[in-house]
Design an enzyme around this catalytic site. Structure first.
Site, mmCIF file in Angstrom:
data_model
loop_
_atom_site.group_PDB
_atom_site.id
_atom_site.type_symbol
_atom_site.label_atom_id
_atom_site.label_comp_id
_atom_site.label_asym_id
_atom_site.label_seq_id
_atom_site.Cartn_x
_atom_site.Cartn_y
_atom_site.Cartn_z
ATOM 1 C CG ASP A 198 -2.116 0.879 1.094
ATOM 2 O OD1 ASP A 198 -2.387 1.372 -0.024
ATOM 3 O OD2 ASP A 198 -2.803 1.113 2.114
ATOM 4 N N GLY A 199 0.305 2.330 -0.548
ATOM 5 C CA GLY A 199 0.957 3.643 -0.470
ATOM 6 C C GLY A 199 1.529 4.157 -1.786
ATOM 7 C CG ASN A 200 1.884 1.578 -5.112
ATOM 8 O OD1 ASN A 200 2.690 1.349 -4.219
ATOM 9 N ND2 ASN A 200 1.444 0.646 -5.943
ATOM 10 N NE ARG A 214 -1.465 6.589 1.373
ATOM 11 C CZ ARG A 214 -1.635 5.660 2.288
ATOM 12 N NH1 ARG A 214 -1.419 5.938 3.555
ATOM 13 N NH2 ARG A 214 -2.006 4.443 1.936
ATOM 14 N NE ARG A 243 -4.317 6.892 -7.107
ATOM 15 C CZ ARG A 243 -4.229 6.592 -5.802
ATOM 16 N NH1 ARG A 243 -4.032 7.536 -4.930
ATOM 17 N NH2 ARG A 243 -4.362 5.349 -5.390
ATOM 18 C CG HIS A 263 -0.133 2.110 -9.273
ATOM 19 N ND1 HIS A 263 -0.362 1.807 -7.952
ATOM 20 C CD2 HIS A 263 -1.228 2.815 -9.685
ATOM 21 C CE1 HIS A 263 -1.540 2.313 -7.578
ATOM 22 N NE2 HIS A 263 -2.075 2.931 -8.607
ATOM 23 C CB THR A 278 -13.348 -7.390 -5.453
ATOM 24 O OG1 THR A 278 -13.460 -7.309 -4.045
ATOM 25 C CG2 THR A 278 -13.055 -8.803 -5.839
ATOM 26 C CD GLU A 279 -13.338 -4.853 -1.574
ATOM 27 O OE1 GLU A 279 -12.197 -5.278 -1.875
ATOM 28 O OE2 GLU A 279 -14.207 -5.579 -1.061
ATOM 29 C CD1 TRP A 333 -12.704 -5.353 -9.423
ATOM 30 C CD2 TRP A 333 -11.853 -4.536 -11.319
ATOM 31 N NE1 TRP A 333 -11.989 -6.364 -10.034
ATOM 32 C CE2 TRP A 333 -11.458 -5.884 -11.192
ATOM 33 C CE3 TRP A 333 -11.419 -3.804 -12.433
ATOM 34 C CZ2 TRP A 333 -10.656 -6.532 -12.150
ATOM 35 C CZ3 TRP A 333 -10.621 -4.455 -13.381
ATOM 36 C CH2 TRP A 333 -10.254 -5.788 -13.231
ATOM 37 N NE ARG A 383 -7.625 2.180 -5.644
ATOM 38 C CZ ARG A 383 -6.416 2.203 -5.098
ATOM 39 N NH1 ARG A 383 -5.360 2.490 -5.836
ATOM 40 N NH2 ARG A 383 -6.256 1.922 -3.822
ATOM 41 C CG LEU A 399 9.352 -17.323 -3.628
ATOM 42 C CD1 LEU A 399 8.952 -17.371 -2.158
ATOM 43 C CD2 LEU A 399 10.057 -15.988 -3.916
HETATM 44 C C1 IPE Z 1 -5.429 -2.690 -0.230
HETATM 45 O O1 IPE Z 1 -5.101 -1.366 -0.426
HETATM 46 C C2 IPE Z 1 -5.423 -3.411 -1.538
HETATM 47 C C3 IPE Z 1 -4.120 -3.607 -2.167
HETATM 48 C C4 IPE Z 1 -2.975 -3.289 -1.639
HETATM 49 C C5 IPE Z 1 -4.167 -4.216 -3.454
HETATM 50 P P1 IPE Z 1 -6.238 -0.249 -0.582
HETATM 51 O O2 IPE Z 1 -5.525 1.048 -0.733
HETATM 52 O O3 IPE Z 1 -7.183 -0.618 -1.631
HETATM 53 O O4 IPE Z 1 -6.972 -0.337 0.837
HETATM 54 P P2 IPE Z 1 -7.845 0.749 1.612
HETATM 55 O O5 IPE Z 1 -8.850 1.299 0.634
HETATM 56 O O6 IPE Z 1 -6.905 1.819 2.072
HETATM 57 O O7 IPE Z 1 -8.441 0.002 2.752
HETATM 58 C C1 IPE Z 2 -1.534 0.266 -3.395
HETATM 59 O O1 IPE Z 2 -1.327 1.634 -3.420
HETATM 60 C C2 IPE Z 2 -1.765 -0.314 -4.771
HETATM 61 C C3 IPE Z 2 -3.160 -0.732 -5.027
HETATM 62 C C4 IPE Z 2 -4.135 -0.703 -4.160
HETATM 63 C C5 IPE Z 2 -3.440 -1.222 -6.350
HETATM 64 P P1 IPE Z 2 -2.536 2.658 -3.440
HETATM 65 O O2 IPE Z 2 -2.870 2.963 -4.867
HETATM 66 O O3 IPE Z 2 -3.659 2.184 -2.603
HETATM 67 O O4 IPE Z 2 -1.856 3.940 -2.781
HETATM 68 P P2 IPE Z 2 -2.503 4.921 -1.719
HETATM 69 O O5 IPE Z 2 -3.021 4.099 -0.596
HETATM 70 O O6 IPE Z 2 -3.588 5.665 -2.428
HETATM 71 O O7 IPE Z 2 -1.367 5.810 -1.312
HETATM 72 MG MG MG Z 3 -4.102 2.368 -0.621
#
Ligand code: IPE
Ligand code: IPE
Ligand code: MG
Length: 240
Positions: A20-22, A24, A33, A37, A66-67, A69, A71, A131
């Site tokens: 997570d955090g790509n 931000r 964004r 990624h 699935t959530e 999608w 975006r 692995l």
């Molecule tokens: C969780 O990250 C899903 C993945 C890393 C693929 P999200 O960014 O979708 O989660 P929420 O919305 O912050 O809970």
């Molecule tokens: C995780 O990074 C990658 C996916 C969920 C696909 P995010 O895209 O959720 O990055 P933030 O959370 O918005 O920073």
């Molecule tokens: Mg995220």
């Protein structure tokens, strides 16, 4: 007296990561964004190498829920293309490292070209045994459990299964993850303290490690830190 075997293996057999955090990371650099990624792919490469060196047997990466999608269309399309390119490009390196690629989730939801690339990579690396790298794609833990329950109910209705024989092991055997041991260590980057519908059943006794590092900045050293923290934990599984 014989020495007692340690309660915790120093190296986790199975590591699961919520990458997570790509977004931000990109925003912090004034980038799109999707640039976040793209940089995230480098973190994946580094973690796979790190896991190989440590002797980790399974690495499960939450790549798309699935959530996700919901975006914006452009981000979803960009992510799918990136995934497709990444998978195609990485096959030789994964193969050289003895990595077997697998995937869990509703793979039929993926665009046809992404799915094709994924299936080709899975087939090309199927013989590897160092692995197992599992990508969670269009993954929802609740959907996974619901589908398993539906399958079990169907078998019971058809008289193939006695409802009294349903236990935790049987449910586990109907999940996408039936062939893998439960994760020993879960890592979530970017500081969020939630599971976001990831492996709800499988993480029952998993050790959690949350770091504020954003996924595109996560490297082998961060992985080693997480494994080091894990090795100091005392897993009790309800005992004393
Ligand atoms: C969780 O990250 C899903 C993945 C890393 C693929 P999200 O960014 O979708 O989660 P929420 O919305 O912050 O809970
Ligand atoms: C995780 O990074 C990658 C996916 C969920 C696909 P995010 O895209 O959720 O990055 P933030 O959370 O918005 O920073
Ligand atoms: Mg995220």
């Amino acid at each position: 007296m014989f020495p007692k075997s340690p309660a915790t293996r120093p190296v986790p057999r199975h590591i699961a990561i919520i990458m997570d955090g790509n977004g931000r990371w990109a925003r912090g650099k004034g980038l799109e964004r999707l640039n976040g990624h793209e940089r995230g792919a480098e973190a994946v490469r580094d973690c796979v190498k790190g896991c190989r060196e440590l002797g980790v047997e399974y690495l499960t990466l939450y790549a798309f829920s699935t959530e996700n999608w919901q975006r914006p269309k452009a981000e979803v399309a960009g992510l799918m293309k990136l995934l497709e390119r990444f998978i195609g490009k990485e096959i030789p390196e994964l193969d050289a490292q003895g990595v077997r690629l697998q995937a869990i989730g509703k793979l039929e939801d993926l665009p046809a070209s992404t799915r094709k690339a994924l299936e080709a990579a899975i087939a090309a690396t199927a013989h590897n045994d160092k692995l197992t790298l599992v990508l969670a794609l269009s993954y929802s833990s609740r959907v996974e459990i619901v589908e398993a329950v539906r399958e079990i109910a169907r078998e019971a209705r058809e008289g193939k299964l006695d409802p009294e024989a349903i236990d935790a092991a049987l449910l586990s055997s109907r999940l996408y993850t039936c062939a893998y041991p439960d994760p020993d260590l879960l890592i979530r980057t970017s500081g969020e303290m939630r599971l976001s519908n990831f492996l709800l059943w499988q993480l029952s006794y998993t050790e959690f490690y949350i770091t504020s590092t954003l996924w595109p900045d996560f490297r082998k050293g961060d992985l080693l830190e997480a494994v080091d923290a894990y090795s100091k934990r005392q897993r009790r599984f309800g005992g004393i």
